[in-house]
Design an enzyme around this catalytic site. Structure first.
Site, mmCIF file in Angstrom:
data_model
loop_
_atom_site.group_PDB
_atom_site.id
_atom_site.type_symbol
_atom_site.label_atom_id
_atom_site.label_comp_id
_atom_site.label_asym_id
_atom_site.label_seq_id
_atom_site.Cartn_x
_atom_site.Cartn_y
_atom_site.Cartn_z
ATOM 1 C CG HIS A 191 -2.164 -0.756 1.030
ATOM 2 N ND1 HIS A 191 -2.752 -1.501 2.014
ATOM 3 C CD2 HIS A 191 -2.945 -0.888 -0.056
ATOM 4 C CE1 HIS A 191 -3.841 -2.048 1.539
ATOM 5 N NE2 HIS A 191 -3.991 -1.707 0.284
ATOM 6 C CD GLU A 435 -10.065 -10.351 -19.016
ATOM 7 O OE1 GLU A 435 -9.086 -9.660 -18.708
ATOM 8 O OE2 GLU A 435 -11.168 -10.238 -18.446
ATOM 9 C CG ASP A 459 -6.234 -11.275 -16.816
ATOM 10 O OD1 ASP A 459 -5.460 -11.798 -16.002
ATOM 11 O OD2 ASP A 459 -7.071 -10.416 -16.503
ATOM 12 C CB CYS A 506 -8.622 -1.981 -22.225
ATOM 13 S SG CYS A 506 -9.334 -3.569 -21.761
HETATM 14 C C1 PEP Z 1 -6.392 -7.118 -18.810
HETATM 15 O O1 PEP Z 1 -6.459 -8.258 -18.353
HETATM 16 O O2 PEP Z 1 -5.653 -6.784 -19.733
HETATM 17 C C2 PEP Z 1 -7.221 -6.040 -18.224
HETATM 18 C C3 PEP Z 1 -7.281 -4.840 -18.766
HETATM 19 O O3 PEP Z 1 -7.893 -6.323 -17.077
HETATM 20 P P1 PEP Z 1 -7.220 -6.317 -15.620
HETATM 21 O O4 PEP Z 1 -5.817 -5.794 -15.751
HETATM 22 O O5 PEP Z 1 -8.095 -5.461 -14.778
HETATM 23 O O6 PEP Z 1 -7.278 -7.763 -15.264
HETATM 24 MG MG MG Z 2 -8.046 -8.761 -17.036
#
Ligand code: PEP
Ligand code: MG
Length: 573
Positions: A191, A435, A459, A506
């Protein structure tokens, strides 16, 4: 001049005078308590507990003012510790059964838990022991009627050096003139590190003995990019780092001129460039970047560090604020992806004690077990959609049945709201995160049921390459340039475009300017980026030719190893 290597916890370069804070060792003595005084001793402990609760209330007010609601949730985590049976039950039991003073009973209980924490392999959880000690120390100081040392008394510009820095100490740093800190202990996901990044204070942690090697008054350089501390640097080194500092300030400033300009390659291919939103505190800076939208609103922050799920009203408020701030630009709200390393404290069934949580009850899998949570979030998103341009996205989809179930629930939420006479947006688009390899491979089967897809490379890479994304032992294998990853990305884009569906990306791959040429060549429709890297990526794309990047991808798809892909990228700046 001495150089010590540690862990880069928060970026930036800080040069200044060191201020070493001694670790105030609290010596706890064992005192036998006579039988007839035991009840009184337990009462004394309970009084200290109440005083610590009051401390946390006061800290919460301060944190809310300085850092906002998201960080104030850390205080909730401390409250949970204070209410844990370790404190409320074990300590009075030790006092009573062993006939010892409260201070001793408490420190013994803490030590026992510390040993358990130390055996944990997961760095994230190992780091949580600092929160436990933070609370334990507050309790001990109340029992001993001593004041907690306050860093706010430091009124000179300096770099703080200490054995450890607790999250509660870190929260107060914004009010001081401290420009950075270095600690012996700590990890990247503590944290303390997370707070330092939010506060934009340079930090290097995990330096083992920096607090013994630096003296107050020494000149030190903190290199938050490389994770270095340089003690008493020579004039040449100082000059070198001052130049680096000036360069990065100048660079940041020159990037500002890109705000509002279109994200278009030299040969005219436009890309939608959006930002990822992880907490409402980032909203202002995201809007200031003049983004094309929010391509991923991670809503987990609303569900973590608390014992009760957020109400529909609380969620409507949170989503509406983001949607309103973005005006006519889209906001893709992702339903909560709880599980994996984002462990829930909501007290719901699973995901607890899973030996492999990233393969476990996470994202849509968890929500399909807790339809009440899922439906409440969908209702809130439908209601917030009225305020602007919203799309909803489902995480961790691995089977078509999950999409169909999510759609049915969305229909139910719509019907309920209509029956209740609550207004909402009728035509909310529903998309999925791609993902998990099964979804990527079989995308054709998913496409008739979704309005759009967004690739979560974080992921997708982890599951394709079988590399746990938070396990430091295999970080060298976590590889966005792996030809298998690029092959999968290419097939997702082709499959979606063949059916006329929009494809965004993303994951963090969008925030790496070295990897972005591949995404440009693959021809994705949009990229959603972490705000810190937004303008830098825009600059990269504006310097590329789409046609050349398409050719580069063709070559990358023929590679057998990621090093070959890396070399291709280096040769095609
Ligand atoms: C990803 O898996 O790329 C993603 C954007 O989701 P998170 O990082 O929240 O798992
Ligand atoms: Mg993800």
């Amino acid at each position: 001049m001495i150089v010590i290597k540690g862990i880069a916890a928060s970026p930036g370069i800080a040069i200044g005078r060191a201020y070493v804070v001694e670790d105030e060792d609290i010596v706890v003595e064992r005192v036998e308590i006579p039988r007839d005084k035991i009840k009184e001793e337990v009462r004394r402990f309970k009084t200290a507990q109440k005083a610590t609760h009051r401390d946390l209330d006061a800290a919460e007010i301060k944190v809310l003012k300085v850092l906002g609601k998201h960080h104030a949730k850390l205080i909730d985590a401390h409250r949970l510790i204070l209410k844990d049976s370790l404190i409320t039950h074990d300590v009075p039991k030790r006092i009573t059964e062993e006939g010892v003073n409260a201070e001793f009973a408490l420190s013994e209980a803490l030590e026992q838990v510390n040993r358990q924490f130390e055996r944990m392999e997961d760095e994230f959880f190992r780091e949580r022991r600092h929160d436990l000690f933070d609370v334990g120390k507050r309790l001990l100081l109340h029992l001993m009627k001593r004041q907690k040392r306050s860093l706010s008394d430091i009124d000179e510009e300096c770099i703080l050096i200490s054995r450890n820095l607790l999250p509660s100490d870190t929260m107060g740093l914004k009010e001081t003139k401290i420009i950075g800190f270095a600690t012996d202990l700590g990890g990247k996901t503590s944290h303390t590190a997370i707070l330092a990044q939010s506060l934009e204070i340079t930090a290097v942690v995990g330096l083992s003995d920096v607090s013994r090697r630096v003296k107050t008054g020494d000149t030190v350089i903190l290199d938050g990019e490389q994770g270095l501390v340089i003690i008493n640097p020579g004039p040449e080194t100082v000059a070198k780092y001052e130049k680096v500092q000036q360069r990065s300030v100048a660079e940041e400033r020159s990037l500002e001129t890109l705000k509002g300009l279109p994200t278009v390659t030299l040969d005219g291919r436009a890309f939608k460039l959006e930002a990822n939103l992880d907490s409402p505190e980032e909203l202002k800076s995201v809007v200031a970047l003049e983004v094309d939208g929010v391509g991923l609103f991670r809503t987990e922050y609303l569900f973590l560090n608390r014992t009760e799920a957020p109400s529909e009203e609380e969620q409507v408020k949170a989503y509406s604020a983001a949607v309103k701030a973005l005006g006519d630009r889209e906001v893709i709200i992702r339903t909560a992806d709880i599980g994996g390393d984002r462990l829930s404290t909501l007290g719901i069934e699973g995901p607890k004690n899973e030996s492999n949580p990233f393969m476990g009850l996470r994202g849509v899998r968890l929500f399909l077990r807790h339809l009440d949570l899922f439906k409440t979030q969908l209702r809130a998103i439908l209601r917030a959609s009225l305020k602007g341009k919203v799309r909803v996205m489902i995480p961790m989809v691995s089977a078509v049945g999950e999409v169909l179930a999510a759609r049915r629930l969305l229909e139910q939420a719509r019907a309920e709201l209509a029956a209740e006479g609550v207004v909402f947006k009728e035509d909310l688009e529903l998309g999925i995160m791609v993902e998990i390899p099964s979804t990527a491979i079989l995308l054709d089967a998913f496409l008739p049921h979704v309005d759009f897809v967004s690739i979560g490379t974080n992921d997708l890479i982890q599951y394709t390459l079988a590399v746990d994304r938070i396990n430091e032992n295999v970080t060298h294998l976590y590889d966005p340039y792996h030809p298998a990853v690029i092959t999968l990305l290419d097939s997702i884009v082709r499959a979606a475009h063949a059916k006329g569906k929009w494809v965004g990306v993303c994951g963090e791959m969008t925030s790496d300017p070295r990897a972005v040429p591949l995404l440009v060549g693959l021809g994705v429709d949009a990229m959603s980026i972490s705000p810190r890297m937004f303008l830098r990526v825009k600059q990269t794309i504006r310097g590329l030719k789409h046609e050349s990047m398409k050719r580069l991808v063709v070559k990358a798809l023929a590679c057998a190893e990621s090093d070959e892909v890396r070399r291709l990228l280096e040769q095609n700046p």
